[in-house]
Design an enzyme around this catalytic site. Structure first.
Site, short mmCIF file in Angstrom:
data_model
loop_
_atom_site.label_atom_id
_atom_site.label_comp_id
_atom_site.label_asym_id
_atom_site.label_seq_id
_atom_site.Cartn_x
_atom_site.Cartn_y
_atom_site.Cartn_z
N GLU A 54 47.61 -5.89 -6.85
CA GLU A 54 48.43 -4.78 -6.62
C GLU A 54 48.51 -4.05 -7.93
O GLU A 54 49.19 -2.44 -7.44
CB GLU A 54 50.01 -5.38 -5.88
CG GLU A 54 50.71 -3.91 -4.83
CD GLU A 54 51.89 -4.76 -4.51
OE1 GLU A 54 51.61 -4.16 -3.06
OE2 GLU A 54 52.61 -4.54 -5.01
N LYS A 80 50.92 2.42 6.18
CA LYS A 80 52.27 2.50 6.27
C LYS A 80 52.62 4.07 7.32
O LYS A 80 53.00 3.66 8.48
CB LYS A 80 52.85 2.53 5.05
CG LYS A 80 53.72 1.81 4.84
CD LYS A 80 54.91 1.35 4.13
CE LYS A 80 55.52 -0.20 3.26
NZ LYS A 80 56.18 0.87 1.80
N HIS A 135 37.22 -29.69 -2.22
CA HIS A 135 36.21 -30.26 -1.21
C HIS A 135 36.49 -29.44 0.00
O HIS A 135 37.02 -29.04 1.14
CB HIS A 135 37.67 -31.61 -0.92
CG HIS A 135 38.08 -32.74 -1.39
ND1 HIS A 135 36.40 -33.52 -1.66
CD2 HIS A 135 38.28 -33.19 -2.78
CE1 HIS A 135 36.70 -34.56 -2.65
NE2 HIS A 135 38.26 -34.20 -2.95
#
Length: 537
Positions: free
Chosen positions: A355, A501, A386
């Protein structure tokens, strides 16, 4: 209005003389499959503040390091760090509307030896200290009455990720009888799931965190949580506290038992050492533990001002990252903590880094002609060995790996099995991964061939404590800031979240219009998305 996105920045980064040197050096980078020796592992180490940064398995030479240091000098990285910690305006884009404010999160821990002398930094530190005293009194009263035993935090983004990651890191220090719960996602199942775990609402405190006081997801979740209290016959005001800026809708004595303040010079992803983290971490572990956390962060802030590169761990790490990103062209970094307590830490640093430095314009508003922030991802080791380490070892993309490790475990509980303890097995694995990624393996069987030259570095400390955790946070915050300073971008805003937004609000209005059945659609493409939901009616 003409936007200058077609132009690229003419005046920095690749035009630095150090960048030109590094471009030449990158044509023939160090071959770790041939050059990794015990002497190199011993020599390429930086040490400060109880940490060692082992970088012998990075593809750097002394010439590369000298050019990287020159790059930091030409870009005035240390000067910019000093200016940031002094409270100068660092969050800006020239000639375009921007937030135009300081990035003074370091002031929230500038409460110990050798404080900053600049007026703005001192004023900010005094504000932070006053809030800590207010918090101390609030928690002292609660402990005396043994009233609230559970805390629910309602937040999102940096107000959630940072505090949550650090809560998990210190969970072994949880005060007896105390429990903390986190709500962030606007998905209603997040609230519902948390409230199935709370034993007694009468003894539950809710901390709502929003700097603006208007964050949609947080406001929505707050109302859901308030309704849970009302349904239980409880007055929400007696259970809710807010953390916000002065003067916001959440700075409201009629709605909250108490309000704690943060300020516009603290970005969400940099807010863990502010009240965003202070209330929850102090409730869970005690304010003295939080104080130690602040001390560690403050010490690493001071280390970030060191002129000796081999003692300035955040700057050195930033430069190694720039070498990998801009000159060796590696687009991603795997951040692997070899500590189960840091199971949510990569998610927090992912936000801090991506960000902050996921930007395509410089601070003059001009499109960059170079890469900026890398993709950050990862999971704790050894579990990650793994799962995705197969790709890191034998995939077609080179993925640099940054490892966090500690000599000692947290609980002091371990067992010798087959000649070694679990902690020794953990440490053996992380060192082995670094070695294997660097040197590779040649085999007549191509399926067992490892090409090597996968760079790694290891940040090593004795033990994960509140102090070292604070220093670790500051290390990454300052590393990211240094990279932004060198790239000449604004690491302290986040315009990238805004467009989504705006469109989300239009879709929310579309849902509301459909429910009312009064307004025709004003957002045709949004309506087209929503029609897909009709299939499931």
């Amino acid at each position: 209005m003409e936007f200058r996105m077609s132009k690229t920045s003419p005046s920095h980064f690749f035009n630095y003389s150090a960048s030109k040197k590094l471009q030449e050096l990158a044509k023939h980078p160090l071959d770790l499959t041939k050059e990794l020796t015990p002497e190199r592992v011993t020599q390429y180490v930086a040490e400060a503040g109880g940490f060692k940064l082992l970088y012998g398995t990075e593809r750097v030479t002394n010439d590369v390091l000298a050019a990287l240091k020159q790059l930091s000098e030409e870009s005035h990285a240390l000067d910019k760090m000093n200016r940031m910690q002094d409270g100068e305006v660092m969050n800006f884009i020239e000639r375009f509307p921007s937030e135009n404010r300081p990035a003074l999160h370091t002031a929230t821990r500038d409460l110990f030896d050798y404080p900053r002398t600049a007026k703005k930094a001192q004023e900010a530190a005094q504000l932070a200290k006053a809030e800590l005293e207010k918090l101390r009194q609030f928690l002292e009263k609660n402990d005396q009455n043994y009233h609230f035993t559970d805390l629910v935090t309602v937040a999102i983004g940096g107000s959630d990720l940072g505090p949550r990651a650090h809560y998990h890191a210190l969970e072994h220090l949880l005060k007896p009888g105390h429990h903390v719960h986190f709500i962030s996602n606007v998905d209603p199942d997040d609230v519902a799931g948390v409230f199935r775990k709370i034993p007694d609402l009468k003894r539950t405190l809710v901390a709502v965190v929003s700097k603006s006081g208007t964050t949609l997801e947080t406001a929505t979740n707050e109302e859901l949580v308030r309704e849970k209290f009302r349904q239980a016959g409880l007055d929400p005001k007696k259970h809710f506290v807010s953390i916000t800026m002065p003067g916001t809708p959440m700075d409201n004595q009629e709605q909250y038992l108490k309000t704690f303040y943060m300020w516009d010079w603290i970005g969400g992803r940099y807010s863990t050492t502010s009240m965003c983290g202070a209330l929850m971490l102090s409730f869970a572990f005690g304010i003295n533990t939080f104080w130690e956390f602040l001390k560690g962060a403050h010490e690493m802030d001071r280390i970030a001002l060191e002129t000796n590169l081999n003692k300035n761990l955040p700057l050195l790490a930033a430069l190694l990252g720039i070498w990998n990103r801009n000159f060796l062209d590696y687009p991603t970094v795997a951040l692997i903590p070899y500590s189960q307590a840091l199971l949510r830490y990569t998610a927090h640093i992912q936000q801090v880094d991506m960000e902050s430095n996921g930007k395509h314009i410089d601070q003059q508003g001009i499109m960059t002609n170079f890469h900026t922030g890398p993709i950050i991802w990862g999971e704790p080791g050894t579990n990650s060995q793994h799962s995705f380490f197969q790709l890191i070892h034998q995939g077609t993309a080179t993925v640099p790996v940054s490892i966090i490790a500690f000599k000692e475990n947290l609980y002091g509980e371990d067992l010798e099995f087959q000649g070694t303890t679990s902690q020794e097995k953990l440490l053996s694995n992380l060192f082995a991964q670094s070695l294997a990624l660097a040197t590779g393996q040649i085999s007549e069987n191509p399926n067992k061939t490892f090409l090597g030259n996968r760079p790694t570095n290891i940040l090593l400390a004795k033990k994960l404590t509140p102090y070292t955790l604070g220093a670790l946070l500051s290390f990454f915050e300052n590393k990211v800031a240094f990279q932004g300073f060198i790239w000449g971008i604004n690491s302290f805003d986040q315009e990238g979240v805004q467009l989504g937004k705006v469109l989300a609000n239009r879709l929310i209005n579309e849902f509301a219009n459909q429910r009312k059945k009064t307004k025709p659609s004003s957002f045709a493409i949004g309506e087209a998305y929503l029609k897909h939901l009709d299939h499931f009616s």
